[in-house]
Design an enzyme around this catalytic site. Structure first.
Site, PDB file in Angstrom:
ATOM      1  N   HIS A 113       0.798  -1.231   0.000  1.00 34.06           N
ATOM      2  CA  HIS A 113       0.000   0.000   0.000  1.00 34.06           C
ATOM      3  C   HIS A 113       0.836   1.289   0.000  1.00 34.06           C
ATOM      4  CE1 HIS A 113      -3.367  -2.599   1.285  1.00 34.06           C
ATOM      5  NE2 HIS A 113      -2.556  -3.083   2.197  1.00 34.06           N
ATOM      6  N   ASP A 114       1.698   1.421   1.012  1.00 39.58           N
ATOM      7  CA  ASP A 114       2.237   2.740   1.352  1.00 39.58           C
ATOM      8  C   ASP A 114       3.196   3.368   0.345  1.00 39.58           C
ATOM      9  OD1 ASP A 114       0.662   2.908   3.573  1.00 39.58           O
ATOM     10  OD2 ASP A 114       2.204   2.282   5.004  1.00 39.58           O
TER      11      ASP A 114
END
Ligand code: BDR
Ligand code: CA
Length: 311
Positions: A242-243
Site C-alpha cells: 500500500h504505502d
C-alpha cells in the site's frame, strides 16, 4: 531539476518501510523529515523503526520526530498480525545509533511547512491521520500552506481490509481522517481500490532481492513477510504493497489515474466506522469536488521506481 520537498508521516509497518526505502533512494525528493505516529504498532516502535530504516539507508541526515501515541478519541488498535509484533516483519529490531529529533511531530510539520512558501512542501501520510489533524487544530493556516497531501487510506469498490467497509488507517482514527478531509487541504487519496493493484508477486520480490543492497534486502524482507502472513490470514498469494503509492505518485504522477471527488468519513457507526463515502457527482455533492481519488495504477512502474531507489 528542483527536488520535491517532502515530509513523510508514517507508522512503520512493513509497507511503510518499503515506502521509506523508495523515498530515501529517490534523488528527486528533498526529504525534510519523517514524523511517526502510533498505528500498526505503538509510536515508540514506529519512531524507532523509522530510525532503523534511515540507518540502513545511510540517511541519518533526515530527522525523525515522534508524534501521537493514540488516536484523537479512540483506544489505540494496532495491526501487529500484518506487520509483526515489532512492526518490521522478520527483521530483528535494534536500538538505532541516532535518537529522535526534539519536539512533537505535529509541531515539526507546522514549523517545516509554515516556514516555507505556500504550496511548497508536500506531505505523504502513510498511517492514521492523527499527527496531521493535531497540527491542523493548532495551526489552521497549515491547510492552505501545504502542497499536496498524498494519503494512503480509505476504500470504495474494493471493500475494507479491517472491517467489511473500512481500511485500517481510516478505521484506526476516523475522527482525524474526517477532520483533515473537512479542511482546505489538497488531499489525494490512495485507498485500497488503488493499492490492491500493487502486488508483491514472487517474481517481483525475487527481482528486488537480486539487487543485493542492504536497502533492497530490507524491502524484499518486508514483502516476503507480508506474503507469508497474507497467505495465512487472507489467502492471497501476492500481498498488496500500500504505502509506496503516495510517494510514487509524488515522484511520477502519470503512474496513476485520479478522479475528482468529495470524500466524507463515517465516525459514529460501529459497523461502518472509518468508511469513506466517495462522491464523484458534482451536481449532488453540494460543494466543489476538491479531493482526488486514485483509481488505475501502473504497478510495474511502481516496482521499477522501488528497484531503482534501492539500487
Ligand atoms: C494501511 O494500513 C497499515 O496496516 C499499512 O501500513 C497501510 O498504511 C493499509 O490499510
Ligand atoms: Ca502504514
Amino acid at each position: 531539476m528542483t527536488r520535491t520537498p517532502l515530509i513523510i508521516d508514517c507508522d512503520p509497518g512493513v509497507d511503510d518501510a518499503v515506502a521509506l526505502m523508495l523515498a530515501f533512494g529517490s534523488s528527486d525528493l528533498e526529504l525534510l523529515a519523517i514524523t511517526a505516529v502510533g498505528g500498526n504498532v505503538p509510536v515508540v516502535k514506529t519512531a524507532r523503526n523509522a530510525r532503523i530504516l534511515r540507518q540502513i539507508a545511510g540517511r541519518e541526515d533526515v530527522p525523525v520526530f515522534m508524534g501521537a501515541d493514540r488516536p484523537l478519541r479512540r483506544e489505540p488498535a494496532g495491526a501487529g498480525e500484518f506487520h509483526g509484533a515489532e512492526g518490521l516483519g522478520d527483521m530483528a529490531p535494534f536500538e538505532p545509533a541516532a535518537p529522535c529529533a526534539d519536539g512533537h511531530a505535529a509541531d515539526a510539520i507546522i514549523a517545516l511547512v509554515m516556514g516555507r512558501p505556500a504550496k511548497f512542501v508536500a506531505l505523504a501520510v502513510l498511517g492514521p491521520l492523527t499527527n496531521l489533524a493535531l497540527a491542523l487544530r493548532k495551526e489552521p493556516a497549515l491547510a492552505e500552506r501545504l502542497g499536496p497531501v498524498a494519503v494512503m487510506g480509505g476504500a470504495r469498490s474494493e471493500g475494507g481490509n479491517i472491517t467489511a467497509s473500512a481500511e485500517f488507517n481510516f478505521w484506526a482514527d476516523p475522527d482525524a481522517a474526517a477532520e483533515v478531509l473537512a479542511t482546505g487541504c489538497d488531499v489525494v487519496l490512495f485507498g485500497l481500490d488503488a493499492t490492491h493493484q500493487v502486488r508483491a508477486t514472487t517474481a517481483r520480490i525475487s527481482a528486488l532481492e537480486a539487487v543485493g543492497t542492504p536497502m533492497a534486502e530490507a524491502a524484499a524482507s518486508m514483502m516476503r513477510f507480508s506474503q507469508r502472513v497474507e497467505r495465512e490470514i487472507v489467502g492471497w498469494d501476492a500481498p498488496p504493497v500500500h504505502d509506496p503509492c503516495p510517494v510514487a505518485w509524488l515522484l511520477k504522477p502519470d503512474l496513476f489515474k485520479l478522479k475528482a471527488c468529495r470524500i466524507a468519513v463515517e465516525t459514529e457507526s460501529d459497523l461502518t466506522r472509518g468508511h469513506t463515502a466517495v462522491e464523484f457527482r458534482e451536481a449532488v455533492a453540494g460543494e466543489p469536488l476538491r479531493h482526488r481519488w486514485a483509481r488505475d495504477v501502473d504497478a510495474d512502474g511502481i516496482f521499477d521506481l522501488i528497484t531503482k531507489a534501492v539500487s
